[in-house]
Design a protein around this motif. Structure first.
Motif, PDB file in Angstrom:
ATOM      1  N   MET A   1       0.852  -1.207   0.000  1.00 12.46           N
ATOM      2  CA  MET A   1       0.000   0.000   0.000  1.00 12.46           C
ATOM      3  C   MET A   1       0.882   1.250   0.000  1.00 12.46           C
ATOM      4  SD  MET A   1      -2.845   1.117   2.831  1.00 12.46           S
ATOM      5  CE  MET A   1      -3.755   2.616   2.633  1.00 12.46           C
ATOM      6  N   GLN A   2       0.587   2.243  -0.835  1.00 14.42           N
ATOM      7  CA  GLN A   2       1.417   3.430  -0.934  1.00 14.42           C
ATOM      8  C   GLN A   2       0.963   4.468   0.082  1.00 14.42           C
ATOM      9  OE1 GLN A   2       4.118   3.622  -2.928  1.00 14.42           O
ATOM     10  NE2 GLN A   2       3.692   1.485  -3.400  1.00 14.42           N
ATOM     11  N   ILE A   3       1.557   4.386   1.284  1.00 18.72           N
ATOM     12  CA  ILE A   3       1.157   5.299   2.356  1.00 18.72           C
ATOM     13  C   ILE A   3       1.492   6.744   2.009  1.00 18.72           C
ATOM     14  CG2 ILE A   3       1.557   5.902   4.768  1.00 18.72           C
ATOM     15  CD1 ILE A   3       2.096   2.966   5.278  1.00 18.72           C
ATOM     16  N   GLU A   4       2.659   6.954   1.353  1.00 19.42           N
ATOM     17  CA  GLU A   4       3.077   8.313   1.052  1.00 19.42           C
ATOM     18  C   GLU A   4       2.051   9.062   0.217  1.00 19.42           C
ATOM     19  OE1 GLU A   4       4.874   5.641   0.796  1.00 19.42           O
ATOM     20  OE2 GLU A   4       6.499   5.933   2.240  1.00 19.42           O
ATOM     21  N   GLU A   5       1.344   8.364  -0.658  1.00 18.84           N
ATOM     22  CA  GLU A   5       0.328   9.013  -1.477  1.00 18.84           C
ATOM     23  C   GLU A   5      -0.784   9.575  -0.608  1.00 18.84           C
ATOM     24  OE1 GLU A   5      -1.061   6.381  -4.430  1.00 18.84           O
ATOM     25  OE2 GLU A   5       0.870   6.182  -5.459  1.00 18.84           O
ATOM     26  N   ASN A   6      -1.168   8.824   0.429  1.00 20.92           N
ATOM     27  CA  ASN A   6      -2.208   9.315   1.334  1.00 20.92           C
ATOM     28  C   ASN A   6      -1.735  10.518   2.126  1.00 20.92           C
ATOM     29  OD1 ASN A   6      -4.102   7.336   0.696  1.00 20.92           O
ATOM     30  ND2 ASN A   6      -3.102   5.856   2.027  1.00 20.92           N
ATOM     31  N   LEU A   7      -0.452  10.498   2.498  1.00 20.48           N
ATOM     32  CA  LEU A   7       0.075  11.559   3.341  1.00 20.48           C
ATOM     33  C   LEU A   7       0.182  12.881   2.598  1.00 20.48           C
ATOM     34  CD1 LEU A   7       2.910   9.659   5.225  1.00 20.48           C
ATOM     35  CD2 LEU A   7       0.797  10.526   6.185  1.00 20.48           C
ATOM     36  N   HIS A   8       0.504  12.840   1.320  1.00 23.31           N
ATOM     37  CA  HIS A   8       0.795  14.067   0.611  1.00 23.31           C
ATOM     38  C   HIS A   8      -0.332  14.516  -0.312  1.00 23.31           C
ATOM     39  CE1 HIS A   8       4.806  13.967   2.195  1.00 23.31           C
ATOM     40  NE2 HIS A   8       4.970  12.739   1.747  1.00 23.31           N
ATOM     41  N   SER A   9      -1.424  13.797  -0.340  1.00 16.56           N
ATOM     42  CA  SER A   9      -2.553  14.224  -1.174  1.00 16.56           C
ATOM     43  C   SER A   9      -3.273  15.379  -0.502  1.00 16.56           C
ATOM     44  CB  SER A   9      -3.526  13.058  -1.379  1.00 16.56           C
ATOM     45  OG  SER A   9      -4.067  12.636  -0.147  1.00 16.56           O
ATOM     46  N   ASP A  10      -3.955  16.194  -1.314  1.00  9.81           N
ATOM     47  CA  ASP A  10      -4.659  17.351  -0.773  1.00  9.81           C
ATOM     48  C   ASP A  10      -5.803  16.928   0.143  1.00  9.81           C
ATOM     49  OD1 ASP A  10      -2.998  19.078  -2.127  1.00  9.81           O
ATOM     50  OD2 ASP A  10      -4.282  19.135  -3.916  1.00  9.81           O
ATOM     51  N   LYS A  11      -6.422  15.811  -0.178  1.00 10.32           N
ATOM     52  CA  LYS A  11      -7.536  15.327   0.630  1.00 10.32           C
ATOM     53  C   LYS A  11      -7.188  13.948   1.178  1.00 10.32           C
ATOM     54  CE  LYS A  11     -12.531  14.584   0.521  1.00 10.32           C
ATOM     55  NZ  LYS A  11     -13.734  14.614  -0.317  1.00 10.32           N
ATOM     56  N   LYS A  12      -6.877  13.882   2.460  1.00 15.99           N
ATOM     57  CA  LYS A  12      -6.451  12.619   3.053  1.00 15.99           C
ATOM     58  C   LYS A  12      -7.637  11.680   3.229  1.00 15.99           C
ATOM     59  CE  LYS A  12      -2.401  14.340   5.502  1.00 15.99           C
ATOM     60  NZ  LYS A  12      -1.700  14.421   6.796  1.00 15.99           N
ATOM     61  N   GLU A  13      -7.373  10.407   3.002  1.00 19.05           N
ATOM     62  CA  GLU A  13      -8.402   9.383   3.148  1.00 19.05           C
ATOM     63  C   GLU A  13      -8.715   9.164   4.618  1.00 19.05           C
ATOM     64  OE1 GLU A  13      -9.042   4.654   2.038  1.00 19.05           O
ATOM     65  OE2 GLU A  13      -7.250   5.732   1.375  1.00 19.05           O
ATOM     66  N   VAL A  14      -9.986   8.990   4.924  1.00 18.52           N
ATOM     67  CA  VAL A  14     -10.412   8.702   6.293  1.00 18.52           C
ATOM     68  C   VAL A  14     -10.492   7.188   6.468  1.00 18.52           C
ATOM     69  CG1 VAL A  14     -12.266   8.926   7.986  1.00 18.52           C
ATOM     70  CG2 VAL A  14     -11.678  10.868   6.505  1.00 18.52           C
ATOM     71  N   PHE A  15      -9.829   6.677   7.505  1.00 18.16           N
ATOM     72  CA  PHE A  15      -9.815   5.243   7.781  1.00 18.16           C
ATOM     73  C   PHE A  15     -10.733   4.931   8.961  1.00 18.16           C
ATOM     74  CE2 PHE A  15      -5.923   6.030   5.501  1.00 18.16           C
ATOM     75  CZ  PHE A  15      -5.787   4.922   4.680  1.00 18.16           C
ATOM     76  N   LEU A  16     -11.379   3.791   8.887  1.00 18.48           N
ATOM     77  CA  LEU A  16     -12.274   3.333   9.943  1.00 18.48           C
ATOM     78  C   LEU A  16     -11.580   2.243  10.762  1.00 18.48           C
ATOM     79  CD1 LEU A  16     -15.575   3.035   7.874  1.00 18.48           C
ATOM     80  CD2 LEU A  16     -14.832   4.958   9.311  1.00 18.48           C
ATOM     81  N   PRO A  17     -12.072   1.955  11.975  1.00 21.21           N
ATOM     82  CA  PRO A  17     -11.484   0.869  12.771  1.00 21.21           C
ATOM     83  C   PRO A  17     -11.459  -0.444  11.990  1.00 21.21           C
ATOM     84  CG  PRO A  17     -12.972   2.163  14.124  1.00 21.21           C
ATOM     85  CD  PRO A  17     -13.133   2.658  12.708  1.00 21.21           C
ATOM     86  N   GLY A  18     -10.276  -1.085  11.957  1.00 18.47           N
ATOM     87  CA  GLY A  18     -10.123  -2.344  11.242  1.00 18.47           C
ATOM     88  C   GLY A  18      -9.613  -2.193   9.829  1.00 18.47           C
ATOM     89  N   ASP A  19      -9.551  -0.964   9.302  1.00 19.09           N
ATOM     90  CA  ASP A  19      -9.051  -0.753   7.946  1.00 19.09           C
ATOM     91  C   ASP A  19      -7.553  -1.024   7.877  1.00 19.09           C
ATOM     92  OD1 ASP A  19     -11.495  -0.114   6.958  1.00 19.09           O
ATOM     93  OD2 ASP A  19     -11.136   2.042   6.768  1.00 19.09           O
ATOM     94  N   LEU A  20      -7.122  -1.617   6.771  1.00 17.74           N
ATOM     95  CA  LEU A  20      -5.705  -1.907   6.553  1.00 17.74           C
ATOM     96  C   LEU A  20      -4.956  -0.621   6.221  1.00 17.74           C
ATOM     97  CD1 LEU A  20      -3.365  -3.952   6.111  1.00 17.74           C
ATOM     98  CD2 LEU A  20      -4.098  -4.058   3.706  1.00 17.74           C
ATOM     99  N   LEU A  21      -3.851  -0.397   6.945  1.00 20.50           N
ATOM    100  CA  LEU A  21      -3.013   0.775   6.695  1.00 20.50           C
ATOM    101  C   LEU A  21      -1.765   0.413   5.908  1.00 20.50           C
ATOM    102  CD1 LEU A  21      -3.211   2.455  10.227  1.00 20.50           C
ATOM    103  CD2 LEU A  21      -4.640   2.892   8.234  1.00 20.50           C
ATOM    104  N   SER A  22      -1.163  -0.742   6.218  1.00 21.18           N
ATOM    105  CA  SER A  22       0.040  -1.171   5.507  1.00 21.18           C
ATOM    106  C   SER A  22       0.223  -2.672   5.659  1.00 21.18           C
ATOM    107  CB  SER A  22       1.272  -0.446   6.054  1.00 21.18           C
ATOM    108  OG  SER A  22       2.453  -0.942   5.461  1.00 21.18           O
ATOM    109  N   ASP A  23       0.637  -3.304   4.564  1.00 22.57           N
ATOM    110  CA  ASP A  23       0.986  -4.723   4.614  1.00 22.57           C
ATOM    111  C   ASP A  23       2.442  -4.920   4.202  1.00 22.57           C
ATOM    112  OD1 ASP A  23       0.824  -4.117   1.965  1.00 22.57           O
ATOM    113  OD2 ASP A  23      -0.780  -5.531   1.502  1.00 22.57           O
ATOM    114  N   GLU A  24       3.203  -3.808   4.196  1.00 26.82           N
ATOM    115  CA  GLU A  24       4.612  -3.863   3.830  1.00 26.82           C
ATOM    116  C   GLU A  24       5.476  -4.047   5.076  1.00 26.82           C
ATOM    117  OE1 GLU A  24       5.684  -0.487   1.506  1.00 26.82           O
ATOM    118  OE2 GLU A  24       3.955  -0.659   0.168  1.00 26.82           O
ATOM    119  N   THR A  25       6.617  -4.691   4.921  1.00 29.23           N
ATOM    120  CA  THR A  25       7.528  -4.920   6.043  1.00 29.23           C
ATOM    121  C   THR A  25       8.304  -3.646   6.366  1.00 29.23           C
ATOM    122  OG1 THR A  25       9.279  -5.651   4.539  1.00 29.23           O
ATOM    123  CG2 THR A  25       7.817  -7.359   5.456  1.00 29.23           C
ATOM    124  N   GLY A  26       8.750  -3.534   7.623  1.00 25.63           N
ATOM    125  CA  GLY A  26       9.586  -2.411   8.028  1.00 25.63           C
ATOM    126  C   GLY A  26       8.847  -1.272   8.673  1.00 25.63           C
TER     127      GLY A  26
END
Length: 275
Positions: A1-26
């Protein structure tokens, strides 16, 4: 999942409890998130806030809900009918009645006092008060009886999310670096050289600031802002932990890098404890 895209977009996505944020290692699970089988999920409703590899969820803002006995910092917005209307960040109106204020003579308020209310508090003044009562319609009554309450000026006001404030025994605090702090339950924090921790019989004088006091207040303000940005709970203990860490490192011009390093170390320790 490209977290950086969410961070730098003009309108950030709203996440609900249980939503996946990242499946990448590190990546490291931070405040308001949890980890399962190497994946990081949101534990509350909000937007992503990321520092390096640390992923957090910043909850969607909600208004402050006052409770009796809480300490608040607010701004006078209007004067009417023997009372001041105070903005304390609540969805309901907060009022401070003339009879709920402190006068040095400890006397009954008179008509002259009503005519000269602006000499006590005027529009736009910042005040510290205590929640006296909450009415059925959720409106709030304040009081400033006692010298530790009342008008505040000549200091640094910092606004944070109210839900990060830790309720503790004392909210009038002298920190280890001798900075005096009012930790408002409503997310307003006031830093100054005025000691309001003394008993109510002692008059509080506002003295000129030394250069060192200004530096200490500025650094304390930075520590609080970083706690806010990283969604850490804000208390005397958490603030002093940051300040002590920086003091031990004795930074010159790299204060921000050191404080970011502090938060990464704290999260790493928390991850190790959870495992």
């Amino acid at each position: 999942m490209q977290i950086e895209e969410n961070l730098h977009s003009d309108k950030k996505e709203v996440f609900l409890p249980g939503d996946l944020l990242s499946d990448e290692t590190g990546f490291i699970s931070g405040t308001n998130t949890y980890e399962e089988q190497g994946k990081i999920f949101s534990s509350t409703t909000g937007t992503i806030n990321q520092t390096n590899k640390l992923i957090m969820i910043k909850p969607i803002k909600c208004s402050y809900q006052p409770q009796i006995g809480e300490i608040v910092i607010g701004q006078i917005v209007q004067i009417r009918d023997k009372k001041w209307i105070v903005n304390i960040g609540s969805s309901s109106e907060a009022t401070l009645h003339l009879n709920s204020t402190y006068l040095p003579e400890q006397r009954q308020k008179t008509e002259d006092d009503e005519m000269n209310m602006r000499q006590i508090f005027s529009e736009n003044d910042l005040i510290c008060a205590e929640v006296h009562s909450v009415n059925n319609d959720k409106s709030v009554n304040l009081h400033t009886r006692g010298l530790k309450y009342g008008k505040i000026e000549d200091g640094l006001l910092i606004k944070v999310n109210h839900y990060l404030i830790v309720k503790q025994k004392r909210h009038f605090i002298k920190l280890n670096n001798n900075v005096n702090m009012i930790l408002g339950h409503n997310g307003q924090i006031y830093l100054s050289n005025q000691d309001r921790t003394t008993n109510n019989q002692k008059v509080i004088y506002c003295q000129n600031y030394t250069v060192q006091q200004r530096i200490d207040i500025a650094n304390t303000g930075k520590a609080i802002k970083f706690l806010q940005q990283n969604q850490f709970k804000i208390s005397q203990t958490s603030i002093e932990k940051v300040l002590n860490y920086i003091s031990e490192k004795k930074p010159q011009n790299d204060w921000i890098t050191l404080i970011e390093q502090f938060f990464l170390e704290q999260k790493s320790k928390q991850q190790q404890q959870d495992q």
